[in-house]
Scaffold this motif. Structure first.
Motif, PDB file in Angstrom:
ATOM      1  N   ALA A   1     -43.358  19.627  31.679  1.00  9.51           N
ATOM      2  CA  ALA A   1     -42.239  18.913  32.280  1.00  9.51           C
ATOM      3  C   ALA A   1     -41.021  18.921  31.361  1.00  9.51           C
ATOM      4  CB  ALA A   1     -42.655  17.467  32.583  1.00  9.51           C
ATOM      5  N   LEU A   2     -39.852  18.931  31.976  1.00 12.16           N
ATOM      6  CA  LEU A   2     -38.614  18.779  31.206  1.00 12.16           C
ATOM      7  C   LEU A   2     -38.301  17.281  31.104  1.00 12.16           C
ATOM      8  CD1 LEU A   2     -36.402  21.717  32.556  1.00 12.16           C
ATOM      9  CD2 LEU A   2     -37.395  21.471  30.286  1.00 12.16           C
ATOM     10  N   ASN A   3     -39.156  16.586  30.344  1.00  8.65           N
ATOM     11  CA  ASN A   3     -38.983  15.138  30.149  1.00  8.65           C
ATOM     12  C   ASN A   3     -37.940  14.879  29.057  1.00  8.65           C
ATOM     13  OD1 ASN A   3     -40.334  15.722  27.759  1.00  8.65           O
ATOM     14  ND2 ASN A   3     -42.308  15.017  28.542  1.00  8.65           N
ATOM     15  N   ALA A   4     -37.783  13.615  28.683  1.00 10.53           N
ATOM     16  CA  ALA A   4     -36.758  13.251  27.695  1.00 10.53           C
ATOM     17  C   ALA A   4     -36.980  13.968  26.369  1.00 10.53           C
ATOM     18  CB  ALA A   4     -36.749  11.737  27.491  1.00 10.53           C
TER      19      ALA A   4
ATOM     20  N   ILE B   1     -28.668  23.371  26.667  1.00  9.13           N
ATOM     21  CA  ILE B   1     -28.794  22.850  28.029  1.00  9.13           C
ATOM     22  C   ILE B   1     -28.131  23.773  29.048  1.00  9.13           C
ATOM     23  CG2 ILE B   1     -26.692  21.428  27.876  1.00  9.13           C
ATOM     24  CD1 ILE B   1     -29.965  20.530  29.713  1.00  9.13           C
ATOM     25  N   CYS B   2     -27.099  24.484  28.635  1.00  9.10           N
ATOM     26  CA  CYS B   2     -26.393  25.378  29.561  1.00  9.10           C
ATOM     27  C   CYS B   2     -27.203  26.622  29.915  1.00  9.10           C
ATOM     28  CB  CYS B   2     -25.045  25.796  28.966  1.00  9.10           C
ATOM     29  SG  CYS B   2     -23.939  24.417  28.603  1.00  9.10           S
ATOM     30  N   LEU B   3     -28.306  26.868  29.222  1.00  5.39           N
ATOM     31  CA  LEU B   3     -29.131  28.042  29.492  1.00  5.39           C
ATOM     32  C   LEU B   3     -30.094  27.819  30.655  1.00  5.39           C
ATOM     33  CD1 LEU B   3     -30.158  29.116  25.848  1.00  5.39           C
ATOM     34  CD2 LEU B   3     -28.221  29.918  27.212  1.00  5.39           C
ATOM     35  N   LEU B   4     -30.281  26.542  31.055  1.00  8.57           N
ATOM     36  CA  LEU B   4     -31.240  26.256  32.124  1.00  8.57           C
ATOM     37  C   LEU B   4     -30.747  26.816  33.452  1.00  8.57           C
ATOM     38  CD1 LEU B   4     -32.358  22.580  31.354  1.00  8.57           C
ATOM     39  CD2 LEU B   4     -33.264  24.729  30.475  1.00  8.57           C
ATOM     40  N   ASN B   5     -31.668  27.426  34.215  1.00  5.23           N
ATOM     41  CA  ASN B   5     -31.300  27.933  35.542  1.00  5.23           C
ATOM     42  C   ASN B   5     -31.455  26.819  36.574  1.00  5.23           C
ATOM     43  OD1 ASN B   5     -34.062  27.785  36.231  1.00  5.23           O
ATOM     44  ND2 ASN B   5     -34.406  29.891  35.517  1.00  5.23           N
TER      45      ASN B   5
ATOM     46  N   THR C   1     -33.525  26.326  39.024  1.00  2.00           N
ATOM     47  CA  THR C   1     -34.894  25.826  39.188  1.00  2.00           C
ATOM     48  C   THR C   1     -35.240  24.831  38.088  1.00  2.00           C
ATOM     49  OG1 THR C   1     -35.554  27.932  40.185  1.00  2.00           O
ATOM     50  CG2 THR C   1     -37.320  26.498  39.372  1.00  2.00           C
ATOM     51  N   GLU C   2     -34.903  25.187  36.863  1.00  2.00           N
ATOM     52  CA  GLU C   2     -35.218  24.310  35.727  1.00  2.00           C
ATOM     53  C   GLU C   2     -34.402  23.023  35.785  1.00  2.00           C
ATOM     54  OE1 GLU C   2     -36.330  28.007  32.713  1.00  2.00           O
ATOM     55  OE2 GLU C   2     -34.278  27.240  32.855  1.00  2.00           O
ATOM     56  N   LEU C   3     -33.130  23.137  36.172  1.00  2.00           N
ATOM     57  CA  LEU C   3     -32.288  21.944  36.266  1.00  2.00           C
ATOM     58  C   LEU C   3     -32.817  20.977  37.320  1.00  2.00           C
ATOM     59  CD1 LEU C   3     -28.763  23.638  36.074  1.00  2.00           C
ATOM     60  CD2 LEU C   3     -29.722  22.077  34.378  1.00  2.00           C
TER      61      LEU C   3
ATOM     62  N   ILE D   1     -25.069  19.824  39.300  1.00  2.00           N
ATOM     63  CA  ILE D   1     -26.474  19.427  39.484  1.00  2.00           C
ATOM     64  C   ILE D   1     -26.813  18.215  38.629  1.00  2.00           C
ATOM     65  CG2 ILE D   1     -28.873  20.140  39.111  1.00  2.00           C
ATOM     66  CD1 ILE D   1     -28.022  22.997  39.815  1.00  2.00           C
ATOM     67  N   LEU D   2     -26.301  18.186  37.401  1.00  2.00           N
ATOM     68  CA  LEU D   2     -26.682  17.121  36.469  1.00  2.00           C
ATOM     69  C   LEU D   2     -25.959  15.806  36.744  1.00  2.00           C
ATOM     70  CD1 LEU D   2     -26.954  18.995  33.035  1.00  2.00           C
ATOM     71  CD2 LEU D   2     -28.804  18.085  34.451  1.00  2.00           C
ATOM     72  N   TYR D   3     -24.721  15.858  37.258  1.00  2.00           N
ATOM     73  CA  TYR D   3     -23.970  14.613  37.440  1.00  2.00           C
ATOM     74  C   TYR D   3     -24.686  13.602  38.338  1.00  2.00           C
ATOM     75  CZ  TYR D   3     -20.650  11.133  38.916  1.00  2.00           C
ATOM     76  OH  TYR D   3     -20.072   9.930  39.215  1.00  2.00           O
ATOM     77  N   PRO D   4     -25.113  13.986  39.552  1.00  2.00           N
ATOM     78  CA  PRO D   4     -25.784  12.979  40.400  1.00  2.00           C
ATOM     79  C   PRO D   4     -27.059  12.436  39.767  1.00  2.00           C
ATOM     80  CG  PRO D   4     -25.840  15.170  41.419  1.00  2.00           C
ATOM     81  CD  PRO D   4     -24.940  15.265  40.251  1.00  2.00           C
TER      82      PRO D   4
END
Length: 1152
Positions: free
Chosen positions: A953-956, A967-971, A973-975, A1000-1003
């Motif tokens: 999981a992409l947890n904390a 963080i900008c490398l995530l596609n 699906t990963e985001l 994607i990250l803002y909401p």
């Protein structure tokens, strides 16, 4: 310049009847000595004179050509009725002594300001001696104290510095009891401080013909006030003493074994005293050859003195070597302080009993947090030097089995235990009985502590409460993440309340610190309690969202007692402002959290008070913070006491703003000491500052002298290569402090260094100390320079200085490559003297002892697993690292085990996608260890992909491992895998990512912080994600008085910005609205401006132009939506309405 005949003149030799130190100011000849060492032109043909000269040369002769002056003229100056510049130096010098006593205490400041614009005349040195000889001593000290306060941070003119010091020194030497420490201290410390800042001034006061006995007396007097002097003054005086002692730069002075009176081996005590604390190894080697230095080192008087001094680390190591290198010096006679600097050879022949005795002395006298003249070694494994590790290993090797008694006696030396010793030479029972002793040892590496913890746990050791956890002490670093997570929060809470345990937390790896924070925060309900209980070493690991106090009142004392990051402190800064009216009670760490939004409820008159407290506490702020603070400070006009505010604020002001405080010269002297990196390297502000500085200092050509270089300070980093070339070596000191260079600067630096026309001389003559001084420039050196530096100097620098330099491992590797042979012999086998042992693996000089071929051959049958983290900190070249990688590939052909992945360090940069595809990355801790060495983006993306492909999981924890860098490398699906709650505990800033990533990250972030949206801290939490915010959310934010900085505004979504009204933008930016003018031509601000009516923009009163004029209309056309972005663009086409209507009307007339 001086002639030999003039030097022989009896008038210039010390005579009886002079005060004890009257010789020191000396004659002309005393100043003209060894200028090749000083690189200082001593103009001294009757230029520098002593008061003794006036015993034979009448005042009338000196004043013969001076225009006479009346008492009334001097009184007018004293009363302020006439300018101090109305009289020249000669007139003041030739005035009657009684008249001068009417001058005010600030007169010297005025006199200096009058004289410095003028060229120095041949008579000025004589005027100086005459002028100061007439001053009352007490009145002069008062005047000098005021002068010192005014010029304590502003470099003096070198020429006038020499003129003034010549007269002042002579006057000082006529003062009764000047050889007593209190009187000498008052003069040197309070009066002469600005003159002694330049060591060459003191050096030029040395006289070649002075008896060593007399010089010994002045050293004794200076030694008496040594502890009262600031470090910089100690260092400057030492430099003067050193120049006297080295005479022509190579021959020692004041020692001759065959001459009575000069044959004392207590030489260090006699001629250096406590100033020995500033001596480098290179300095000692100038004072004598090794045989002579060994005699000095072993003299009982010197040993007694040096036992109470804190030498530079490398000097202490060298001094210890001088003591112990002979066969007849027993280690029992070594002062306790010097057992910390022993070499492995000094302990190789000890018996077991002697080894234990020495180990106990080391444990008692050598704490690992020693501070060596400004260099602090924190208690991390890397703080152990090669020699310390090797000495510990040598002591441990005296024993085959380790009982609790032996382990207790070894104390700190137990850090020399090998993995084999731990696994095979200590029984389970003895290991558990020795926990208390082993838990006190500092500097365990991860393999050692991990092996001990695993052995303890596998033998049944139970951690049932906080006491049993705390008992492990420094061994806690050996826990793996899963074991630590299995402990209950109650056990952790109990342990952190024990002071003996808390001291070991600082040395834990980051992954374990985060688990401790996770455990503590899960059992504490309120931020105030979390702050209260968290140990200081863990405070910076608290997620910032957990530091939002809301309705709860923060405990200021608890906050002050912790060290926070700037982002953390911003969370509670607004709450602190409401709770604490006295800013001076706030710590530096809390004050750095200053936010513009927090000032909304502050009274305007308190802004300056806050800024002044920040100056006193040396608070470092960022660009956006400073930009806001300067607006607040200047709200009611520019203060007239800008020196009372942080220097960094001056970066946002101009010399004209500073005029009421001081001159432009003083302004730029402060700018030179400010944190120039607050402004972007190529920004218009930095370019303008440099241009104004050059104009202020009247630098019309590309040549900068040393005085101006000192004033420019960090601004030197922005000078072009042309300036660097033209200025020769004048800029090297400042350039060595720069973080980076442009290509033309690098080329110019290499050209200057290669020429050899600097104070450092040609590279072929450099020593290790020279390299240390120039270490900031080493990354610029190319092969043509490095190959000329003596190999022994490079080796000595790597051994004694490299670990304290700011150079990266890769930069150090360039030096290693120079030390390796250029022609490589194919080795048939590993030579007997090249066998790789634990001793070799513990040496950070291993890279220069093995070529890549030798490394390949000698690594066969050697396991690196337990040494990998340590040896990968060494400065191996690319070829050597390739060999290490190949060795691991051969050992693990089916892929590296996960335990090895966490030790790969810098080898991560050498792995291939095929390598990564074989890895089993099962934890976020492993992910963090792989990414913390900052592999290239392609490798990092492959590592992250492998982690997620395995179902993790992409947890904390994983997001913190990925961090802002990746963080900008995530596609997509990963985001989409990221849970909003994970963002709440992560520290990310995706503002530099693609628009799709931000959208994607803002909401997700908005949802994560939704329960805090009504609090002032919400803006600081959501700010990094605002690049994906829709217009409606920005409109809502504009109602919250957030005072958004314009750099954040410029990175908002284009369509969101274009949807905002002028009123909404005004409310959103608040105090920062005026900055919009500087950024108006940057997209999307420019497009927004073009869409507004100019008449409405004018109402903002900030000078925005480019809006729509009356009579124009905007026709807005939408672009097709891009598949890679959720935002819609608009194109505004403006047509002039009135001409169009007129044409239509005329056409209708024609057609009709």
């Amino acid at each position: 310049m001086c002639s030999e005949d003039l030097c022989r003149n009896a008038a210039f030799t010390p005579r009886s009847g002079l005060p004890p130190f009257g010789w020191l100011a000396g004659s002309c000849c005393n100043f003209c000595w060894d200028t090749s060492v000083l690189q200082l032109p001593c103009q001294c043909s009757l230029t520098f004179v002593s008061l003794s000269f006036f015993f034979w040369e009448s005042e009338s002769a000196v004043c013969a050509s001076v225009e006479s002056v009346s008492q009334e003229m001097v009184l007018e100056v004293a009363r302020g009725q006439a300018s101090p510049c109305s009289l020249d130096f000669g007139q003041y010098a030739c005035a009657q002594s009684a008249w001068l006593q009417d001058l005010q205490d600030d007169f010297l400041i005025s006199l200096y300001s009058c004289l410095t614009p003028k060229p120095v005349s041949a008579m000025d040195p004589e005027y100086s001696v005459l002028f100061f000889s007439k001053y009352d001593a007490k009145k002069l000290v008062a005047a000098l104290t005021m002068f010192s306060q005014r010029f304590s941070y502003v470099p003096l003119s070198p020429e006038w510095n020499m003129i003034f010091i010549n007269g002042l020194w002579e006057k000082m030497l006529q003062v009764p009891d000047i050889d007593s420490p209190p009187v000498l201290s008052q003069w040197v410390h309070e009066g002469l401080q600005p003159f002694l800042v330049e060591p060459k001034v003191f050096a030029c006061l040395r006289a070649k013909n002075v008896f060593c006995e007399t010089f010994q007396k002045i050293v004794a007097a200076l030694n008496g006030i040594y502890s009262d002097l600031p470090v910089e003054q100690q260092r400057n005086l030492y430099t003067g003493i050193k120049y006297y002692l080295i005479e022509d730069g190579s021959n020692r002075k004041c020692y001759n074994a065959a001459v009575p009176g000069l044959n004392s081996t207590a030489w260090f005590e006699n001629y250096l005293g406590a100033f020995l604390e500033h001596a480098t190894v290179g300095d000692l080697q100038l004072f004598g050859d090794e045989a002579t230095l060994q005699k000095f080192a072993r003299d009982p008087v010197n040993i007694q003195m040096i036992s109470n001094l804190t030498l530079l680390h490398e000097t202490a190591v060298y001094y210890t070597l001088l003591l112990t290198s002979g066969p007849d010096f027993p280690l029992s006679s070594l002062p306790d302080r010097f057992v910390c600097y022993l070499s492995p050879s000094a302990v190789s022949n000890l018996s077991r009993d002697d080894a234990l005795t020495l180990a106990q002395r080391i444990s008692k006298n050598c704490p690992l947090n020693l501070t060596h003249r400004g260099i602090t070694r924190d208690s991390a494994p890397s703080s152990l030097t090669t020699e310390e590790l090797q000495v510990a290993s040598s002591l441990v090797r005296k024993f085959e089995h380790f009982t609790p008694a032996i382990l207790r006696a070894l104390g700190q030396a137990a850090v020399g235990l090998s993995i084999s010793d731990i696994e095979n030479s200590i029984s389970d029972k003895d290991l558990e009985a020795s926990i208390a002793a082993l838990g006190e040892v500092r500097g365990w590496n991860a393999e050692q502590s991990g092996t001990i913890i695993n052995k303890l746990l596998s033998s049944g050791y139970q951690i049932q409460n906080g006491q049993s956890l705390a008992k492990l002490g420094s061994l806690v670093a050996g826990f793996n993440s899963s074991t630590l997570r299995s402990l209950s929060p109650e056990v952790i809470l109990e342990a952190i309340k024990l002071p003996e345990f808390v001291q070991h937390i600082a040395t834990l790896p980051s992954s374990l610190k985060m688990i401790f924070v996770e455990k503590i925060s899960s059992s504490v309900g309120h931020p105030a309690d979390l702050v209260k209980y968290i140990p200081d070493a863990l405070a910076s690991y608290i997620p910032k969202s957990l530091l939002v106090f809301g309705e709860e009142k923060p405990n200021i004392l608890d906050l002050n007692n912790k060290k926070w990051t700037r982002e953390q402190a911003a969370m509670f800064f607004s709450d602190v402002m409401k709770a604490e009216p006295d800013f001076s009670r706030l710590s530096q760490s809390v004050l750095q959290g200053f936010t513009c939004a927090a000032t909304n409820e502050m009274e305007a008159e308190r802004f300056q008070e806050l800024a002044k407290v920040m100056k006193k506490k040396n608070v470092k702020l960022g660009e956006d913070q400073l930009s806001c603070l300067v607006k607040l400070v200047t709200l009611h006009g520019i203060p007239k006491d800008l020196d009372s505010y942080p220097k960094d604020l001056l970066l946002f002001l101009s010399p004209s703003d500073y005029a009421a405080t001081g001159s432009c010269r003083q302004y730029f002297a402060n700018i030179g000491k400010a944190n120039l990196d607050v402004l972007q390297r190529e920004s218009s502000q930095r370019k303008e500052l440099l241009s104004e500085a050059l104009a202020c200092l009247k630098i019309s050509s590309t040549q900068v002298n040393k005085e101006n270089a000192e004033i420019l300070g960090r601004l030197v980093c922005d000078l072009s290569g042309e300036y660097i070339r033209s200025s020769g070596g004048n800029l090297l000191k400042q350039l060595s402090q720069c973080d980076s260079f442009l290509p033309d600067q690098e080329e110019a630096i290499r050209s200057v260094i290669s020429s050899g026309n600097t104070t450092f001389g040609a590279p072929a003559a450099w020593s290790a100390f020279t390299l240390n001084v120039l270490s900031g420039l080493i990354p610029v050196f190319d092969h043509s320079i490095l190959q000329k530096i003596p190999k022994n100097a490079l080796t000595l620098w790597l051994k004694n200085f490299a670990h304290d330099s700011a150079l990266s491992r890769e930069q150090l590797a360039t030096i290693v490559e120079e030390l390796l042979p250029t022609r490589h012999k194919r080795a048939d086998g590993c030579p007997p003297n090249k066998q790789i042992t634990d001793m070799v693996l513990n040496s950070d000089l291993m890279p220069i002892e093995y070529t890549a071929e030798e490394l390949h051959t000698c690594l066969k049958n050697v396991s690196l697993d337990n040494h990998l983290p340590q040896i990968l900190t060494y400065a191996f070249s690319i070829q050597q690292l390739t060999v290490l990688k190949s060795h691991l590939d051969e050992t693990y052909p089916d892929g590296y085990p996960e335990s090895l992945l966490r030790k790969l360090g810098s080898l991560v940069s050498f792995v291939t996608p095929e390598d990564i595809s074989k890895w089993n990355i099962t934890s976020a801790d492993t992910l963090a260890d792989l990414l913390k060495y900052e592999p290239a983006d392609a490798q990092a993306a492959a590592i992250i992909r492998r982690y997620t492909d395995l179902g993790n999981a992409l947890n904390a924890n994983a997001l913190n491992a990925i961090g802002t860098r990746y963080i900008c490398l995530l596609n997509v699906t990963e985001l989409n895998m990221i849970d909003p709650n994970s963002l709440k505990l992560a520290s990310l800033n995706p503002s530099a990512c693609s628009q799709l990533t931000k959208d994607i990250l803002y909401p997700k972030a908005k949802r994560a912080f939704s329960d805090q949206h009504y609090l002032p801290a919400y803006y600081e939490l959501i700010k990094p994600y605002l690049g994906g915010a829709p217009g409606m959310d920005l409109k809502a934010l504009s109602k919250d008085n957030v005072n958004m900085d314009v750099s954040t505004f410029a990175n908002l979504r284009r369509d969101s910005v274009l949807s905002l009204t002028i009123s909404e933008v005004e409310n959103l930016l608040g105090r920062n609205l005026g900055d919009l003018k500087k950024w108006q031509h940057k997209s999307p601000i420019w497009e927004w401006v073009q869409m507004q009516k100019q008449s409405e923009l004018d109402k903002l009163n900030i000078g925005l132009t480019g809006g729509t004029q009356e009579g124009y209309i905007n026709i807005v056309a939408r672009k097709f939506e891009s598949t890679s972005s959720a935002s819609l663009g608009t194109v505004a086409m403006t047509l002039h309405l009135l001409p169009a209507l007129l044409i239509s009307f005329l056409m209708m007339l024609v057609l009709s």
